[in-house]
Design a protein around this motif. Structure first.
Motif, short mmCIF file in Angstrom:
data_model
loop_
_atom_site.label_atom_id
_atom_site.label_comp_id
_atom_site.label_asym_id
_atom_site.label_seq_id
_atom_site.Cartn_x
_atom_site.Cartn_y
_atom_site.Cartn_z
N LEU A 119 0.86 -1.18 0.00
CA LEU A 119 0.00 0.00 0.00
C LEU A 119 0.90 1.23 0.00
O LEU A 119 1.78 1.35 0.85
CB LEU A 119 -0.91 0.02 1.23
CG LEU A 119 -1.91 1.18 1.30
CD1 LEU A 119 -3.02 0.99 0.25
CD2 LEU A 119 -2.53 1.29 2.69
N ALA A 120 0.68 2.12 -0.96
CA ALA A 120 1.49 3.33 -1.04
C ALA A 120 1.32 4.15 0.24
O ALA A 120 0.23 4.20 0.83
CB ALA A 120 1.08 4.16 -2.26
N ALA A 121 2.39 4.80 0.67
CA ALA A 121 2.36 5.55 1.93
C ALA A 121 1.26 6.60 1.94
O ALA A 121 0.61 6.83 2.96
CB ALA A 121 3.73 6.20 2.17
N ASP A 122 1.03 7.24 0.77
CA ASP A 122 0.02 8.30 0.73
C ASP A 122 -1.41 7.76 0.71
O ASP A 122 -2.37 8.52 0.73
CB ASP A 122 0.25 9.22 -0.47
CG ASP A 122 0.14 8.50 -1.81
OD1 ASP A 122 -0.09 7.27 -1.82
OD2 ASP A 122 0.28 9.17 -2.85
N ALA A 123 -1.56 6.42 0.66
CA ALA A 123 -2.89 5.82 0.64
C ALA A 123 -3.40 5.46 2.03
O ALA A 123 -4.57 5.15 2.20
CB ALA A 123 -2.89 4.57 -0.25
N VAL A 124 -2.51 5.50 3.03
CA VAL A 124 -2.92 5.14 4.40
C VAL A 124 -4.04 6.06 4.87
O VAL A 124 -5.04 5.61 5.45
CB VAL A 124 -1.73 5.19 5.37
CG1 VAL A 124 -2.20 4.96 6.81
CG2 VAL A 124 -0.68 4.15 4.98
N ALA A 125 -3.92 7.35 4.59
CA ALA A 125 -4.95 8.30 4.99
C ALA A 125 -6.26 8.02 4.26
O ALA A 125 -7.35 8.20 4.83
CB ALA A 125 -4.49 9.73 4.70
N THR A 126 -6.19 7.59 3.02
CA THR A 126 -7.40 7.27 2.26
C THR A 126 -8.11 6.06 2.86
O THR A 126 -9.34 6.05 2.98
CB THR A 126 -7.05 7.00 0.78
OG1 THR A 126 -6.20 8.04 0.30
CG2 THR A 126 -8.30 6.94 -0.07
N VAL A 127 -7.34 5.05 3.23
CA VAL A 127 -7.93 3.89 3.90
C VAL A 127 -8.58 4.33 5.21
O VAL A 127 -9.72 3.96 5.53
CB VAL A 127 -6.86 2.81 4.17
CG1 VAL A 127 -7.39 1.72 5.09
CG2 VAL A 127 -6.38 2.21 2.85
N ARG A 128 -7.86 5.14 5.98
CA ARG A 128 -8.36 5.59 7.28
C ARG A 128 -9.64 6.43 7.15
O ARG A 128 -10.62 6.22 7.88
CB ARG A 128 -7.28 6.42 7.97
CG ARG A 128 -7.66 6.92 9.36
CD ARG A 128 -6.65 7.95 9.85
NE ARG A 128 -6.69 9.15 9.00
CZ ARG A 128 -5.60 9.82 8.61
NH1 ARG A 128 -4.39 9.41 8.95
NH2 ARG A 128 -5.73 10.90 7.85
#
Length: 277
Positions: A119-128
């Motif tokens: 998972l791309a680092a910038d996608a963690v916020a999107t998941v959250r």
């Protein structure tokens, strides 16, 4: 009588080595006597030694896979796994909002067993911010729970705090998997349910490196049990008992982090204790 048989969906990436991702999900679903389907988000070149490469599919094709399933089948529960990057998380979220595929189990896959980022680092916020609020159940391990909540988890109190934080983000039910905890004899998970009740699930650890696909397998088993109509707490306990057995009944495949034994019968060694929160 059409579509009477329980049908479930995995939304994830493939594993060419057969031990994790969509491959592990479908094996688990078959073993738990439901009919498994898949929306492929990404394709990996992967074996027990690690992930050599991967490529995410065009989001148009992801949309078309969802539409195809909705037009014909009756999905009773679904789960997510590897979602690659923010663009693909957005696409999956949009489709989960468009179609009613029953309870949504979110396995927030971030790192492969061998250490490769899924998972791309910038996608963690999107998941959250976008996916967790849709979750009937979210099933992070300790590193994933830390990433999603911003908390440091070093003990059982930290697991409880992370579970509460994930509920505050919108997840109805939470399983914090304690497999990464430095507990030599027990693998202990914290479960926080939508009604505010909580419990611990404990199982004896097996001394093995053949643990590839444990998170996929647990979440896929949970998806299957919910699709069969099991109550939430019962389904979670069955999933823990099943994944415990798949690790203990080891099979010898590959030279690295080998796969689980999806033929296994759920273990009777899992114990449950009420948690105080």
């Amino acid at each position: 009588m059409v579509n009477e048989f329980p049908q479930v969906l995995t939304i994830a990436g493939t594993d060419s080595g057969g031990g994790a991702g969509v491959m592990a999900d479908l094996k688990t679903m078959q073993a738990r006597h439901v009919f498994g389907t898949a929306v492929i988000v990404a394709v990996t070149a992967q074996n027990t030694l690690g992930v050599q490469d991967f490529m995410a599919l065009p989001t148009k094709l992801i949309d078309e896979q969802f539409a195809s399933l909705a037009a014909d089948l009756k999905i009773r529960a679904c789960k997510t796994g590897m979602l690659a990057d923010a663009e693909h998380v957005h696409a999956v979220v949009a489709n989960l909002q468009r179609y009613d595929f029953g309870p949504v189990i979110v396995d927030p896959v971030m790192i492969a067993k061998g250490g490769a980022a899924l998972l791309a680092a910038d996608a963690v916020a999107t998941v959250r911010d976008e996916l967790i609020p849709l979750a009937t159940v979210v099933t992070p391990n300790l590193p994933e729970a830390e990433q999603l909540t911003g908390l440091t988890i070093s003990d059982e109190a930290g697991m409880v705090a992370a579970g509460q934080a994930l509920q505050q983000l919108g997840a109805k039910n939470v399983i914090i998997k304690g497999g990464h905890e430095a507990q030599p004899t027990l693998a202990k998970d914290f479960v926080l349910l939508a009604d505010g009740s909580a419990f611990w699930l404990s199982a004896p650890r097996t001394d093995t490196v053949r643990t590839h696909g444990t998170g996929d397998t647990l979440s896929a088993c949970l998806t299957a049990e919910l699709a069969k109509g099991q109550p939430m707490a019962t389904a979670i306990k069955t999933a823990k008992a099943y994944v415990t057995a798949t690790i203990a009944a080891t099979i010898q495949v590959g030279h690295g982090h080998g796969p689980l034994n999806h033929w296994a019968t759920p273990s009777t060694e899992v114990t449950s204790d009420d948690a105080k929160i």
